[in-house]
Enzyme design. Structure first.
Site, PDB file in Angstrom:
ATOM      1  N   ALA A   1      -2.082   5.846   2.073  1.00 12.36           N
ATOM      2  CA  ALA A   1      -2.818   4.926   3.271  1.00 12.36           C
ATOM      3  C   ALA A   1      -3.053   5.908   4.420  1.00 12.36           C
ATOM      4  CB  ALA A   1      -1.968   3.904   3.569  1.00 12.36           C
TER       5      ALA A   1
ATOM      6  N   THR B   1       0.971  -1.176  -0.020  1.00 13.34           N
ATOM      7  CA  THR B   1      -0.103  -0.043  -0.119  1.00 13.34           C
ATOM      8  C   THR B   1       0.769   1.160  -0.049  1.00 13.34           C
ATOM      9  OG1 THR B   1      -0.201   0.204   2.500  1.00 13.34           O
ATOM     10  CG2 THR B   1      -1.985  -1.075   1.224  1.00 13.34           C
ATOM     11  N   CYS B   2       0.338   1.986  -0.912  1.00 15.15           N
ATOM     12  CA  CYS B   2       1.196   3.504  -0.809  1.00 15.15           C
ATOM     13  C   CYS B   2       1.059   4.045   0.502  1.00 15.15           C
ATOM     14  CB  CYS B   2       0.728   4.378  -1.978  1.00 15.15           C
ATOM     15  SG  CYS B   2       1.434   5.878  -1.738  1.00 15.15           S
ATOM     16  N   VAL B   3       2.230   4.150   1.224  1.00 14.64           N
ATOM     17  CA  VAL B   3       2.262   4.971   2.773  1.00 14.64           C
ATOM     18  C   VAL B   3       1.415   6.289   2.752  1.00 14.64           C
ATOM     19  CG1 VAL B   3       4.368   5.844   2.645  1.00 14.64           C
ATOM     20  CG2 VAL B   3       3.425   5.104   4.717  1.00 14.64           C
TER      21      VAL B   3
END
Length: 130
Positions: A84, A79-81
């Protein structure tokens, strides 16, 4: 000829068909003998990585399905931090860093920067967006 793939999922876990279509495509790739290296969840797609998603009893549990796919076939779930965190999907590491009292990133998912997606675009035979 076997190809290597990364999938880019932008659709939320239940708000659109995007994520479910990506999952079906992932299963078909593996069934046909291709290598699915990773699934990168971006924008609303990061909701696929929440361990707080509880579908109705008669609904498909997409988060669990991603986790099982990753376990059985060695697929990285990323997941793209930044995306997210904006949407309240927080790993234990990020919770600690930001002094939050809880975290909710589902097991088997990692929070990664966009550099991982850029690397996939350079190294995979195909990157397919949903």
């Amino acid at each position: 000829m076997s190809l290597s793939y990364t999938l880019l999922v932008n659709g939320s876990v239940y708000g659109s068909q995007s994520a479910r279509n990506a999952y079906g495509f992932a299963c078909a790739l593996i069934e046909k003998g291709h290598k699915l290296n990773s699934v990168f969840f971006y924008q609303d797609g990061v909701s696929n990585g929440s361990n707080l998603v509880v579908p109705a009893n008669d609904e498909f549990n997409l988060t669990s399905a991603w986790q099982q796919l990753a376990t059985e076939h060695g697929v990285k779930l990323e997941t793209c931090v930044a995306a997210a965190l904006r949407r309240g999907i927080v790993s234990s590491q990020e919770a600690q860093q930001h002094e939050l009292s809880a975290h909710n990133l589902a097991s088997g998912f990692d929070q990664i920067g966009l550099g991982s997606l850029a690397e996939a675009m350079l190294t995979q035979d195909r990157v397919v967006q949903f």
